[in-house]
Design a protein around this motif. Sequence first.
Motif, PDB file in Angstrom:
ATOM      1  N   THR A 191      -8.731 -42.997  83.325  1.00 30.20           N
ATOM      2  CA  THR A 191      -8.315 -43.770  84.498  1.00 30.20           C
ATOM      3  C   THR A 191      -8.897 -45.181  84.433  1.00 30.20           C
ATOM      4  N   GLY A 192      -8.158 -46.118  85.015  1.00 29.19           N
ATOM      5  CA  GLY A 192      -8.617 -47.509  85.002  1.00 29.19           C
ATOM      6  C   GLY A 192      -8.667 -48.080  83.595  1.00 29.19           C
ATOM      7  N   GLY A 193      -7.794 -47.606  82.738  1.00 31.46           N
ATOM      8  CA  GLY A 193      -7.808 -48.036  81.339  1.00 31.46           C
ATOM      9  C   GLY A 193      -7.160 -49.383  81.096  1.00 31.46           C
ATOM     10  N   GLY A 194      -6.696 -50.010  82.167  1.00 31.70           N
ATOM     11  CA  GLY A 194      -5.984 -51.282  81.998  1.00 31.70           C
ATOM     12  C   GLY A 194      -6.878 -52.493  81.885  1.00 31.70           C
ATOM     13  N   SER A 195      -8.198 -52.292  82.040  1.00 34.37           N
ATOM     14  CA  SER A 195      -9.098 -53.453  82.051  1.00 34.37           C
ATOM     15  C   SER A 195     -10.516 -53.004  81.760  1.00 34.37           C
ATOM     16  N   GLY A 196     -11.332 -53.937  81.350  1.00 31.15           N
ATOM     17  CA  GLY A 196     -12.785 -53.738  81.301  1.00 31.15           C
ATOM     18  C   GLY A 196     -13.238 -52.530  80.501  1.00 31.15           C
ATOM     19  N   PHE A 197     -14.183 -51.790  81.067  1.00 34.34           N
ATOM     20  CA  PHE A 197     -14.761 -50.639  80.364  1.00 34.34           C
ATOM     21  C   PHE A 197     -13.673 -49.624  79.986  1.00 34.34           C
ATOM     22  N   GLY A 198     -12.760 -49.381  80.911  1.00 35.52           N
ATOM     23  CA  GLY A 198     -11.703 -48.395  80.648  1.00 35.52           C
ATOM     24  C   GLY A 198     -10.864 -48.782  79.446  1.00 35.52           C
ATOM     25  N   GLU A 199     -10.571 -50.056  79.333  1.00 37.70           N
ATOM     26  CA  GLU A 199      -9.787 -50.534  78.179  1.00 37.70           C
ATOM     27  C   GLU A 199     -10.567 -50.275  76.884  1.00 37.70           C
TER      28      GLU A 199
ATOM     29  N   ARG B 137      -3.805 -48.257  88.555  1.00 39.11           N
ATOM     30  CA  ARG B 137      -2.928 -48.649  89.660  1.00 39.11           C
ATOM     31  C   ARG B 137      -2.226 -49.972  89.350  1.00 39.11           C
ATOM     32  N   ASP B 138      -2.722 -50.689  88.350  1.00 38.51           N
ATOM     33  CA  ASP B 138      -2.127 -51.966  87.935  1.00 38.51           C
ATOM     34  C   ASP B 138      -1.156 -51.689  86.781  1.00 38.51           C
ATOM     35  N   GLU B 139       0.140 -51.669  87.140  1.00 38.45           N
ATOM     36  CA  GLU B 139       1.163 -51.263  86.165  1.00 38.45           C
ATOM     37  C   GLU B 139       1.192 -52.199  84.957  1.00 38.45           C
TER      38      GLU B 139
ATOM     39  N   GLY C 213      -0.849 -45.106  88.803  1.00 37.56           N
ATOM     40  CA  GLY C 213      -1.357 -44.127  89.752  1.00 37.56           C
ATOM     41  C   GLY C 213      -2.627 -44.630  90.413  1.00 37.56           C
ATOM     42  N   ASP C 214      -2.942 -44.001  91.542  1.00 38.08           N
ATOM     43  CA  ASP C 214      -4.136 -44.371  92.316  1.00 38.08           C
ATOM     44  C   ASP C 214      -5.075 -43.163  92.325  1.00 38.08           C
ATOM     45  N   VAL C 215      -6.274 -43.344  91.795  1.00 31.63           N
ATOM     46  CA  VAL C 215      -7.193 -42.209  91.649  1.00 31.63           C
ATOM     47  C   VAL C 215      -7.649 -41.615  92.979  1.00 31.63           C
ATOM     48  N   SER C 216      -7.374 -42.316  94.081  1.00 33.82           N
ATOM     49  CA  SER C 216      -7.763 -41.738  95.371  1.00 33.82           C
ATOM     50  C   SER C 216      -6.759 -40.684  95.834  1.00 33.82           C
TER      51      SER C 216
ATOM     52  N   ASN D  87     -12.897 -43.245  84.993  1.00 35.11           N
ATOM     53  CA  ASN D  87     -13.483 -44.573  84.815  1.00 35.11           C
ATOM     54  C   ASN D  87     -13.142 -45.543  85.936  1.00 35.11           C
ATOM     55  N   ALA D  88     -11.958 -45.425  86.534  1.00 35.17           N
ATOM     56  CA  ALA D  88     -11.529 -46.422  87.533  1.00 35.17           C
ATOM     57  C   ALA D  88     -12.561 -46.508  88.649  1.00 35.17           C
ATOM     58  N   GLY D  89     -12.920 -47.709  89.003  1.00 37.70           N
ATOM     59  CA  GLY D  89     -13.903 -47.870  90.063  1.00 37.70           C
ATOM     60  C   GLY D  89     -13.714 -49.196  90.777  1.00 37.70           C
ATOM     61  N   VAL D  90     -14.321 -49.285  91.955  1.00 44.20           N
ATOM     62  CA  VAL D  90     -14.334 -50.573  92.654  1.00 44.20           C
ATOM     63  C   VAL D  90     -15.774 -50.996  92.908  1.00 44.20           C
TER      64      VAL D  90
ATOM     65  N   ASN E 261     -13.304 -43.654  98.354  1.00 48.68           N
ATOM     66  CA  ASN E 261     -12.067 -43.077  97.819  1.00 48.68           C
ATOM     67  C   ASN E 261     -11.921 -43.277  96.320  1.00 48.68           C
ATOM     68  N   VAL E 262     -12.295 -44.450  95.841  1.00 51.02           N
ATOM     69  CA  VAL E 262     -12.072 -44.747  94.423  1.00 51.02           C
ATOM     70  C   VAL E 262     -13.235 -44.234  93.576  1.00 51.02           C
ATOM     71  N   ASN E 263     -14.471 -44.402  94.034  1.00 51.76           N
ATOM     72  CA  ASN E 263     -15.615 -44.026  93.195  1.00 51.76           C
ATOM     73  C   ASN E 263     -16.019 -42.566  93.361  1.00 51.76           C
TER      74      ASN E 263
ATOM     75  N   ASP F 153     -19.595 -57.277  80.578  1.00 49.28           N
ATOM     76  CA  ASP F 153     -18.783 -58.466  80.397  1.00 49.28           C
ATOM     77  C   ASP F 153     -17.339 -58.113  80.736  1.00 49.28           C
ATOM     78  N   THR F 154     -17.058 -57.819  82.018  1.00 51.01           N
ATOM     79  CA  THR F 154     -15.717 -57.398  82.456  1.00 51.01           C
ATOM     80  C   THR F 154     -15.365 -58.161  83.739  1.00 51.01           C
ATOM     81  N   PRO F 155     -14.073 -58.116  84.128  1.00 51.25           N
ATOM     82  CA  PRO F 155     -13.655 -58.842  85.339  1.00 51.25           C
ATOM     83  C   PRO F 155     -14.419 -58.411  86.600  1.00 51.25           C
ATOM     84  N   LEU F 156     -14.902 -57.156  86.617  1.00 52.77           N
ATOM     85  CA  LEU F 156     -15.601 -56.646  87.810  1.00 52.77           C
ATOM     86  C   LEU F 156     -16.904 -57.398  88.091  1.00 52.77           C
TER      87      LEU F 156
HETATM   88  P1  ADP Z   1     -14.939 -52.340  85.098  1.00 55.84           P
HETATM   89  O1  ADP Z   1     -15.979 -53.398  84.949  1.00 55.84           O
HETATM   90  O2  ADP Z   1     -15.481 -51.123  85.835  1.00 55.84           O
HETATM   91  O3  ADP Z   1     -14.272 -51.964  83.828  1.00 55.84           O
HETATM   92  P2  ADP Z   1     -12.404 -53.675  85.917  1.00 55.84           P
HETATM   93  O4  ADP Z   1     -12.059 -54.270  87.237  1.00 55.84           O
HETATM   94  O5  ADP Z   1     -12.406 -54.547  84.695  1.00 55.84           O
HETATM   95  O6  ADP Z   1     -13.816 -52.926  86.113  1.00 55.84           O
HETATM   96  O7  ADP Z   1     -11.436 -52.447  85.616  1.00 55.84           O
HETATM   97  C1  ADP Z   1     -11.224 -51.454  86.540  1.00 55.84           C
HETATM   98  C2  ADP Z   1      -9.825 -50.880  86.298  1.00 55.84           C
HETATM   99  O8  ADP Z   1      -9.638 -49.815  87.223  1.00 55.84           O
HETATM  100  C3  ADP Z   1      -8.715 -51.914  86.574  1.00 55.84           C
HETATM  101  O9  ADP Z   1      -7.727 -51.859  85.543  1.00 55.84           O
HETATM  102  C4  ADP Z   1      -8.143 -51.465  87.905  1.00 55.84           C
HETATM  103  O10 ADP Z   1      -6.756 -51.763  88.054  1.00 55.84           O
HETATM  104  C5  ADP Z   1      -8.389 -49.965  87.857  1.00 55.84           C
HETATM  105  N1  ADP Z   1      -8.460 -49.384  89.184  1.00 55.84           N
HETATM  106  C6  ADP Z   1      -9.197 -49.813  90.243  1.00 55.84           C
HETATM  107  N2  ADP Z   1      -8.992 -49.035  91.309  1.00 55.84           N
HETATM  108  C7  ADP Z   1      -8.092 -48.066  90.935  1.00 55.84           C
HETATM  109  C8  ADP Z   1      -7.477 -46.972  91.593  1.00 55.84           C
HETATM  110  N3  ADP Z   1      -7.707 -46.706  92.878  1.00 55.84           N
HETATM  111  N4  ADP Z   1      -6.637 -46.189  90.879  1.00 55.84           N
HETATM  112  C9  ADP Z   1      -6.376 -46.436  89.584  1.00 55.84           C
HETATM  113  N5  ADP Z   1      -6.906 -47.471  88.915  1.00 55.84           N
HETATM  114  C10 ADP Z   1      -7.757 -48.294  89.573  1.00 55.84           C
END
Ligand code: ADP
Length: 247
Positions: A11-19, A37-39, A58-61, A86-89, A109-111, A186-189
Amino acid sequence: MRLAGKIAIITGGGSGFGEGIVRRFVEEGASVVLMDRDEAAASRVAGEAGDKVRPITGDVSTLESFVAAADLARSAFGGLDILVNNAGVAQPPLPLETMDEGLFDRIANVNMRSIYNGARAVVPHFKSIKSGAILNVASTGGVSPRPNLTWYNASKGWAIAATRAMAVELAPFGIRVNAINPVAGDTPLLSTFIGSGEENRARVVATIPIGRLSTPQDMGNAAAFLCSDEASMITGVDLNVDGGKCI
Ligand code: ADP
């Protein structure tokens, strides 16, 4: 090829650690359902990674998102062996009594709820195959909290406690549950926690004995190991990937 033939949801594989975790898993031979959640972000990473990665929005919540991801893993790749939560806020620094309920609910909800949802979606399947690995991406804040990030840090402490509780319950079924605790990365978060600017960055780096921020590759390396059969005797741990910060 630590993960040859394994099928994972990340989850959350579109950015940062998840990627970083998605990329490492593919290098190690895994097939991956990338849920974000970011298509656009999910499609970008999947497009770059090739046909071993299938994106799903999808939304992990929500439980439905995990059910849909598990269905895709089975239809696209023929099974499911690993879940990486992995997805987190993040939260901006705030005196703890000033966080509004909307942000608190999002963090919960997310964490936190995501780990519950993921477990509901995959554990019946993992029990049926008598194996499986779950990895929760927590945080050094969950073990060594700093002021003004209390509810974020508490959510990550919960993730670590959940990891241990899940591990002890699921071990008899051949299912392992571990966590990693990334230090500031070193991620957008990062900018949510510390704002922007070189000075803020340098202040954070100065708290990390190894002298640099963590990277998505660092998390990919640790995640691949803990989810692989090399770690078959390891469950219930939370591994600091922190350059010595929590010593
Ligand atoms: P990190 O530093 O933890 O990697 P990022 O903001 O770079 O943080 O990446 C977090 C990823 O998790 C993003 O791609 C974001 O779209 C995704 N994400 C955040 N909230 C949700 C959610 N509720 N459901 C699914 N993906 C989510």
